[in-house]
Design an enzyme around this catalytic site. Structure first.
Site, mmCIF file in Angstrom:
data_model
loop_
_atom_site.group_PDB
_atom_site.id
_atom_site.type_symbol
_atom_site.label_atom_id
_atom_site.label_comp_id
_atom_site.label_asym_id
_atom_site.label_seq_id
_atom_site.Cartn_x
_atom_site.Cartn_y
_atom_site.Cartn_z
ATOM 1 N N LYS A 273 0.814 -1.277 0.274
ATOM 2 C CA LYS A 273 -0.222 -0.304 -0.060
ATOM 3 C C LYS A 273 1.052 1.446 0.214
ATOM 4 O O LYS A 273 1.704 1.241 0.516
ATOM 5 C CB LYS A 273 -1.240 -0.122 1.389
ATOM 6 C CG LYS A 273 -2.274 -0.972 1.324
ATOM 7 C CD LYS A 273 -2.860 -1.111 3.079
ATOM 8 C CE LYS A 273 -3.666 -1.967 2.596
ATOM 9 N NZ LYS A 273 -4.719 -1.518 1.482
ATOM 10 N N ARG A 347 -10.376 -11.267 1.852
ATOM 11 C CA ARG A 347 -11.039 -12.275 1.864
ATOM 12 C C ARG A 347 -10.605 -13.605 1.630
ATOM 13 O O ARG A 347 -10.691 -14.711 1.797
ATOM 14 C CB ARG A 347 -11.762 -12.365 0.497
ATOM 15 C CG ARG A 347 -10.968 -11.935 -0.849
ATOM 16 C CD ARG A 347 -11.129 -11.126 -2.199
ATOM 17 N NE ARG A 347 -11.699 -9.691 -2.001
ATOM 18 C CZ ARG A 347 -11.767 -8.709 -2.478
ATOM 19 N NH1 ARG A 347 -11.828 -9.158 -3.324
ATOM 20 N NH2 ARG A 347 -11.759 -7.167 -1.994
#
Length: 493
Positions: A273, A347
Site C-alpha cells: 500500500k 477474503r
C-alpha cells in the site's frame, strides 16, 4: 465505567453539577423546566423567541443556574419535533449532551432525557452515555491526560415501582457498552502490541463453564489444510492463528457463528500500500474484534442461543516468504484461489474460516464481518455497513436490528450477473475482479464460493469500523461497529 443510578426526589434536592432537560421544537412550554422554577421557564422562552436555541435534534444550550438550585448548570437538550423522535435521534442527542456536561467540568449530572416516550428509553439513554464517554488513553502518560471525567449520572424517576425493572435495562446497557468499548480497544491497540497470538490470548480469557476456546497455530493449520490463512501470514514473523470461541449454554436450540477477519496489520503484502493508505491498517482486524466482543457479551448476558466466534488472524507483510500475485492456493474447502493481488487478503483468510465453520461447527447461520473493501466506503460512506446475503429473512432481520441499534446496514445484491467477474482461467476463483466496478459486491461473490448450504450473510464494515472523525457516540478511531447490531440480531433470533 460511569455509575448510572436513579434519582427519585425533587429536582431542587439533586446534589449534582448539571441537570439535563429534554426540549422539543414544537413545545410551547417545558414541563420539566417548570419544576426548577419560573426563572428557567422565562429564560427558555426568551431563547426560543430570539432563536438562540430552537431545540433542534442534538443541539444543546447551557444555562447558568445562578444559585437558584444546587446544580451549577442547566443544559437544554434539543430533540427536534416530538412526533419525529426515535431511538437513534435520542441516542445522538444524549451523546451530545453528555459531552456538553463534560465541557462544563461536571463530575456528575442528573438527566431527564429518560422521561421521553420511546421504547426501551432507559436502555437507550444509558447505552448512549456509556458509549459517548469512551476514550482510548492507554498509551498516554498520566500527566498528559488532563480530561475532566464524569463519575456519576442520575436518571430522574419518580415512579419507585418501575425502578427495579428499569435497573435491568441499565445492566444490559452496561454489558452492551462494555463489550462495544472492548472491541474499540482491540481495534485501537497498535500492531506492535496486538498480533495473532495476542488475539488468541484475549480469546483464551473467555474459557470457562459453557465456553470452549480452541486455538490452531501454524502447525495445526498446515495439518488441516488451511493454506489460505497460512499464505497470507507467511510473510510475517508473527504467525497466523485460527481462533474458535464456542459459547454453548445448556438447552440452546439455535446457533450463530460470527466469523471475523483478523488481519492485525495490513501492509498490502508484495502489492504494498502507499504510505497514507497503510497508516490506519491496525484496524483491519475489526471483524475479529467484533466476533470476540459479541461472544463475550452473549456469555455475560446469558444469551440462550449458542454463539461461536471464529477468527482468522494473520499479519499481511512483504518478505521473501510472502505470498505472491500469480500464486494458486488450495484452500481448506479444496477449492483453489488464483492470487491477483496480495492486498485482497481479507477474503483469502475468510475462505478458510468460512469453510471450516460450515464443515466443523455446523451452525444454523453464519455471519462474517470484515473491513473488506474501500469500495464499500465509496458506496456507503462512514455511516452504513454493507450487507450481502441471498437469504431474505436474514437480510430483513439484520436491517431491523440495525434500525433498533443505530448500527445500520444497507443491502447490496449478490446477483448471478456479477459471478463471471471473479472467474479464473487456471483456478476455481480469483481473489480480485476482472474490473474495478462493484468491488464490494464482487468481494461478497468471492466469499459465497466458500459457504455451500448454511444461511449466510456478509457484513463489510470498511466504512463504519474506524472513523477519521467522531460521530456523536462513535469516537474517532475504532467504533465497535457490528457489536450492537449482532446483539440485537441474536436477541431477535
Amino acid at each position: 465505567m460511569i455509575k448510572i443510578n436513579f434519582f427519585p426526589q425533587n429536582l431542587h434536592d439533586a446534589k449534582v453539577d448539571a441537570i439535563l432537560i429534554p426540549c422539543f421544537e414544537d413545545e410551547k412550554t417545558n414541563q420539566y423546566l417548570s419544576l426548577l422554577g419560573s426563572e428557567f421557564i422565562d429564560e427558555y422562552q426568551r431563547l426560543c423567541k430570539s432563536k438562540s436555541f430552537e431545540a433542534k435534534a442534538a443541539k444543546v444550550h447551557v444555562l447558568s443556574s445562578l444559585g437558584k438550585i444546587n446544580a451549577s448548570s442547566v443544559i437544554l437538550v434539543g430533540l427536534g419535533k416530538a412526533k419525529d423522535l426515535y431511538c437513534e435521534r435520542l441516542r445522538r442527542s444524549v451523546a451530545v449532551a453528555h459531552k456538553a456536561a463534560k465541557q462544563t467540568k461536571a463530575s456528575s449530572y442528573l438527566s431527564l432525557l429518560n422521561q421521553v416516550e420511546i421504547p426501551d428509553v432507559t436502555f437507550t439513554v444509558a447505552e448512549a452515555i456509556l458509549l459517548a464517554d469512551y476514550s482510548f488513553d492507554n498509551y498516554k502518560s498520566k500527566n498528559g491526560n488532563g480530561k475532566s471525567k464524569i463519575k456519576n449520572v442520575f436518571l430522574w424517576n419518580n415512579d419507585a415501582k418501575a425502578i427495579p425493572e428499569k435497573r435491568k435495562e441499565i445492566k444490559r446497557a452496561e454489558v452492551v457498552a462494555r463489550f462495544t468499548n472492548y472491541a474499540r480497544n482491540l481495534v485501537n491497540t497498535p500492531p506492535n502490541d496486538l498480533y495473532p497470538e495476542v488475539l488468541a490470548k484475549e480469546a483464551r480469557k473467555l474459557k470457562g463453564k459453557g465456553c470452549k476456546v480452541t486455538v490452531f497455530d501454524e502447525k495445526a493449520l498446515k495439518r488441516m489444510g488451511c493454506n489460505a490463512i497460512l499464505a497470507v501470514g507467511n510473510g510475517s514473523s508473527r504467525k497466523p492463528r485460527l481462533i474458535v470461541v464456542d459459547y454453548h449454554p445448556k438447552g440452546a436450540k439455535k446457533s450463530l457463528a460470527v466469523v471475523g477477519k483478523g488481519i492485525t496489520f495490513d501492509s498490502g503484502g508484495l502489492n504494498i500500500k502507499p504510505g497514507s493508505y497503510m497508516e490506519t491498517m491496525k484496524c483491519d482486524m475489526s471483524g475479529a474484534a467484533v466476533a470476540l466482543s459479541v461472544v463475550s457479551a452473549a456469555k455475560a448476558l446469558g444469551v440462550k442461543h449458542r454463539v461461536i466466534a471464529v477468527v482468522a488472524s494473520a499479519e499481511n507483510m512483504p518478505s521473501a516468504f510472502a505470498y505472491r500475485p500469480d500464486d494458486i492456493i488450495k484452500t481448506y474447502s479444496g477449492k483453489t484461489i488464483e492470487i491477483g493481488n496480495t492486498d485482497a487478503e481479507g477474503r483469502v483468510v475468510l475462505s478458510d474460516a468460512l469453510a471450516f465453520t460450515e464443515k466443523n461447527i455446523k451452525p444454523d447461520q453464519i455471519i462474517d464481518l470484515a473491513t473488506l473493501t474501500g469500495a464499500c466506503v465509496v458506496a456507503l460512506g462512514y455511516w452504513t455497513t454493507g450487507l450481502m446475503t441471498t437469504n431474505d429473512e436474514m437480510a430483513t432481520m439484520l436491517s431491523q436490528a440495525g434500525e433498533r441499534s443505530g448500527d445500520r446496514v444497507w443491502r447490496l445484491p449478490l446477483w448471478e450477473d456479477y459471478k463471471d467477474t471473479m472467474k479464473s482461467d487456471i483456478a476455481d476463483v480469483k481473489n480480485i475482479s476482472k474490473c474495478r466496478d462493484s468491488g464490494t459486491i464482487t468481494a461478497g461473490i468471492f466469499l459465497q464460493h466458500f459457504v455451500k448450504n448454511t444461511p449466510w450473510a456478509h457484513l463489510d464494515i470498511a466504512g463504519t469500523a474506524f472513523l477519521k472523525e467522531a460521530q456523536y457516540y462513535k469516537p474517532k478511531g475504532g467504533t465497535g461497529a457490528g457489536v450492537r447490531l449482532l446483539l440485537e440480531y441474536i436477541d431477535a433470533m
